[in-house]
Design a protein around this motif. Sequence first.
Motif, PDB file in Angstrom:
ATOM      1  N   PRO A 105       0.840  -1.207   0.000  1.00 45.59           N
ATOM      2  CA  PRO A 105       0.000   0.000   0.000  1.00 45.59           C
ATOM      3  C   PRO A 105       0.874   1.256   0.000  1.00 45.59           C
ATOM      4  CG  PRO A 105      -0.735  -1.560   1.669  1.00 45.59           C
ATOM      5  CD  PRO A 105       0.589  -2.056   1.176  1.00 45.59           C
ATOM      6  N   TRP A 106       0.432   2.251  -0.771  1.00 45.63           N
ATOM      7  CA  TRP A 106       1.228   3.463  -0.919  1.00 45.63           C
ATOM      8  C   TRP A 106       0.427   4.704  -0.545  1.00 45.63           C
ATOM      9  CZ3 TRP A 106       2.464   6.199  -6.118  1.00 45.63           C
ATOM     10  CH2 TRP A 106       3.405   7.212  -5.903  1.00 45.63           C
ATOM     11  N   LEU A 107      -0.605   5.016  -1.332  1.00 41.72           N
ATOM     12  CA  LEU A 107      -1.389   6.213  -1.089  1.00 41.72           C
ATOM     13  C   LEU A 107      -2.828   5.824  -0.764  1.00 41.72           C
ATOM     14  CD1 LEU A 107      -0.184   8.531  -4.014  1.00 41.72           C
ATOM     15  CD2 LEU A 107       0.508   8.618  -1.613  1.00 41.72           C
TER      16      LEU A 107
ATOM     17  N   ARG B 112      -1.614   1.145  -4.745  1.00 37.17           N
ATOM     18  CA  ARG B 112      -0.487   0.309  -4.377  1.00 37.17           C
ATOM     19  C   ARG B 112       0.702   0.566  -5.303  1.00 37.17           C
ATOM     20  NH1 ARG B 112      -2.199  -3.614  -0.886  1.00 37.17           N
ATOM     21  NH2 ARG B 112      -0.337  -4.873  -1.276  1.00 37.17           N
ATOM     22  N   ILE B 113       1.889   0.390  -4.773  1.00 37.48           N
ATOM     23  CA  ILE B 113       3.121   0.516  -5.534  1.00 37.48           C
ATOM     24  C   ILE B 113       3.847  -0.819  -5.463  1.00 37.48           C
ATOM     25  CG2 ILE B 113       4.386   1.406  -3.526  1.00 37.48           C
ATOM     26  CD1 ILE B 113       6.101   3.019  -5.413  1.00 37.48           C
ATOM     27  N   GLY B 114       4.400  -1.250  -6.604  1.00 39.85           N
ATOM     28  CA  GLY B 114       5.013  -2.572  -6.576  1.00 39.85           C
ATOM     29  C   GLY B 114       5.918  -2.807  -7.764  1.00 39.85           C
TER      30      GLY B 114
ATOM     31  N   LEU C 248       1.321   5.043 -12.949  1.00 37.28           N
ATOM     32  CA  LEU C 248       1.601   6.287 -12.230  1.00 37.28           C
ATOM     33  C   LEU C 248       3.080   6.387 -11.869  1.00 37.28           C
ATOM     34  CD1 LEU C 248       0.673   8.884 -10.909  1.00 37.28           C
ATOM     35  CD2 LEU C 248       0.131   7.584  -8.840  1.00 37.28           C
ATOM     36  N   VAL C 249       3.650   5.333 -11.326  1.00 39.88           N
ATOM     37  CA  VAL C 249       5.075   5.358 -10.983  1.00 39.88           C
ATOM     38  C   VAL C 249       5.913   5.434 -12.250  1.00 39.88           C
ATOM     39  CG1 VAL C 249       6.942   4.110  -9.836  1.00 39.88           C
ATOM     40  CG2 VAL C 249       4.653   4.116  -8.837  1.00 39.88           C
TER      41      VAL C 249
END
Length: 725
Positions: A70-72, A80-82, A173-174
Amino acid sequence: MQTATLVWLIPLPPALAFFLIAIFTYRKRALSHWLALIGAGLSWLFSMVVFFRAIRSTDLGEHPLVASIPWLPLGEGWLRIGIHVDPLTVVTLFFVAWTVLMIFIYSVGYHNFGQPQGDHDIAGLPPHGASVQDALGQVHIVPSVEPMYSRFFAFIALFAFGMFTLVVTDNLLVLYMAWEIMGLCSYLLIGFWYARPSARDAAVKAFMTTRVGDMFMLLGLAALYSLTGTLSYREILSNEVVLETLAQAASPLLGLSWAGLIGLLLFAGTIGKSAQFPLHVWLPDAMEGPTPVSAMIHAATMVSAGIYLAARFFPLLSAGWLPGESLTPPMFWMAAIGSFTALFAATIAVAQNDIKRVLAYSTISQLGYMVAALGVGAYTAAVFHLVTHAFFKALLFLGSGSVIHGMEHGVLHSGEKIDPQDMMNMGGLRKKMPVTFWSFAAGGLALSGFPLISSGFWSKDEILSGAFGGGYIVIFVLLASAALLTAFYTMRQVTLTFLGAPRTLSANHAVESRRVMTLPLLVLSVFAIALGWVGIPDHFPGLGGVIPNWFGEFVGEMAAAHGPESYSLTPLFTSIAVSIGGLLLGWWTYRKVEAGDKDPLERGLGVLFRILRNKYYMDELYHFIFVRPTQWLAETFTSRWIDRVLLDGIVEGIGKLAFGLGRIFSRWIDLPIITGAGDRLSEGLRDLGGRMRQMQSGKVQQYLILTTLFTFMLGAVLFYLFILA
């Protein structure tokens, strides 16, 4: 260590190196470059471990390695970021890790580490050389160290971090954040020598041009999120229901489906980042930066990121398409723009004399090949050419930097006032710089697609096969023509630079570069020649099946839904003919050029050659259409009317109103009431004081008598009030 953990760690060492150099070691050159080298080395090591583990796994295309945290926080759930590791990630990590490490090592020698500080060098300009005295007391001019040495390594470390992050992330997004980090780094590094006006202008040009594509890409990102509620690759690209829904749902623009509209918006990002027509104009000017920057942009990062984006979102770009059917709108425009750009840029490259500018237009042309391949559905061929091109183009750019380095040494020795990057001032460097020559020749053969022994042949042949086998004859002809010109200008470059006799005194005094520069050239030469052997098609005459087509099988998993890519003898013979024919024609045309001669093409093409030399006057056209109106709008309308008349008028009007109100308050409130009351009070007190002063005699006896009488009277009053009453 778990593979997922290694993938998380890959981008971090360069980022850490950037912060350590920027904050702590910027005054220590050796420590700064060691931090950058260690950072690049660790990322290379982690990438190689991941690569060799991945190629031993099965079904990585269908079951990629994913992990996220989980990120934001969102209204419902989390963003989520991964990480996401599939065959495309693995092969991209491979060439990014190798080219980045080689460029970092090469940069130590390119910036003359260990050389003395220049006599008149200043930050923001290339080093001009230092005076040294030998044992006999004679003074010589030698190359001097870069004044902003540590700054350079900090910037390229951040550049590498952006690319590694873009490759391993699992969401758009990343990817976009890393995309913009690279945009910032390109601005900083193209304009690294910021005291030179041409470098400043080139940096601004690159930043502004790529922002055009990035704006459309951001719109596509927003539309995709609003429709799907996610930006995760797996939840969008691996979900047939989502892709089918986007392909069938109508968007409000031009009758396109949402998949078509979003695909075009994302492809606009590729047009900007990978310098496709009409946003190609920034990439040739990016040569204003140091040569390792050119290699980073053209091979390891930046332009490769644009092709990676298109390859990553190929399932969305091709949603609803099957081989033999009409191309989707994004695929059609990719095929059209890519093939046109490939030929357009190749025609310009044949007339350029700057050794780096030839390679810049070559990059634009080769990127057009990749875009066109994706447009006709030749997914594996496009990715294969992305990988091979990264190695041989990094080799060619670093080789050109070595040539320029050797020529600059000759310029310092001879004192000639010539451009050390102009190929017409070179010649005969084969004997002066043998390692650079043979490695550059290896890269040139790969770029030309020399049959069988170069990696470029195998990847280009697959692209031509994909276009021909799919029935896209116009695309095939355009790409084949571009391949012919590519071989021609490559041999033109090799002949003018290395063959024949030196055409200037500086070329005659050129010397081979240091080992720290030539070693990366030799490493990249191996890949430029041998890498193609991992992707020999199974149907290739004689060699097909003898050497397993590992690349086709491994990366082909990503495009399994579209069936195998076709193969034919017609594009094979065409590929061989244009490669050998272009090389022979280039050598024949330029084999006898001597000092002071005009370019043979200039004599043959006349006005057309001037058009090609001036890049079809695209810069002038853009200046007329966009820059001049913008300047007029800024200087005349915005500055004169909006700023000076409207905004300044409003400010001045407010000032006059405030001044008028101040005068009213001063005349009717301040002076008569506030100031007047104070004045009257002070005047009354002054009058009272004056009268009381007259009562003062200065005789103590009178004061005692009056005090006694006053005390007696006060006591009498109090006695009456409190006792008698």
